[in-house]
Design an enzyme around this catalytic site. Sequence first.
Site, short mmCIF file in Angstrom:
data_model
loop_
_atom_site.label_atom_id
_atom_site.label_comp_id
_atom_site.label_asym_id
_atom_site.label_seq_id
_atom_site.Cartn_x
_atom_site.Cartn_y
_atom_site.Cartn_z
N PRO A 1 14.60 6.68 7.10
CG PRO A 1 15.72 8.46 8.10
CD PRO A 1 15.77 7.51 6.93
CG HIS A 2 9.55 5.47 8.08
ND1 HIS A 2 10.59 4.67 7.70
CD2 HIS A 2 8.64 4.66 8.65
CE1 HIS A 2 10.32 3.42 8.02
NE2 HIS A 2 9.14 3.39 8.60
#
Length: 150
Positions: A66-67
């Site tokens: 995730p980012h």
Amino acid sequence: MDVRSLITQQLITLRLRSEEKKAAIEELSSILMENGYLTDLETYLQDVFKREDLSTTGIGFGVAIPHAKSTAVNRPVLAFGRSMSGIEWNSLDGRPVHLVFLIAVPAESAENEHLKILSALSRKLIHEDFRRSLREAQDESQILAALTGI
């Protein structure tokens, strides 16, 4: 890209307490907040979840990345969490996630630094030996050693 320069022992948890995707992202984001990399936890979480809504960050092989680029991030940073039981992430291969890398990059960051980090990690994560070293690490220093040279 020197991925190792983006993470410290304080940003690694070898036993994620969370058993579902949203809670795991919140747990790792809280670590970033506690260590001074975020100015506003809620803003950062909104940006990460907005990105998650576009498509899954579960890339397969038991890995999720995730980012988000966010105004709540001070400087590029990486957090890592390992889940022993696995987390349902709607991954590309449909398998649970055991290794989670959370990337945080300032919104005003030049170009797409988060994509460079993502690309560097992804190239390494396709190798089973590397994933195994992360799954079997006994402590944070072994995680950092595995990330050296990326």
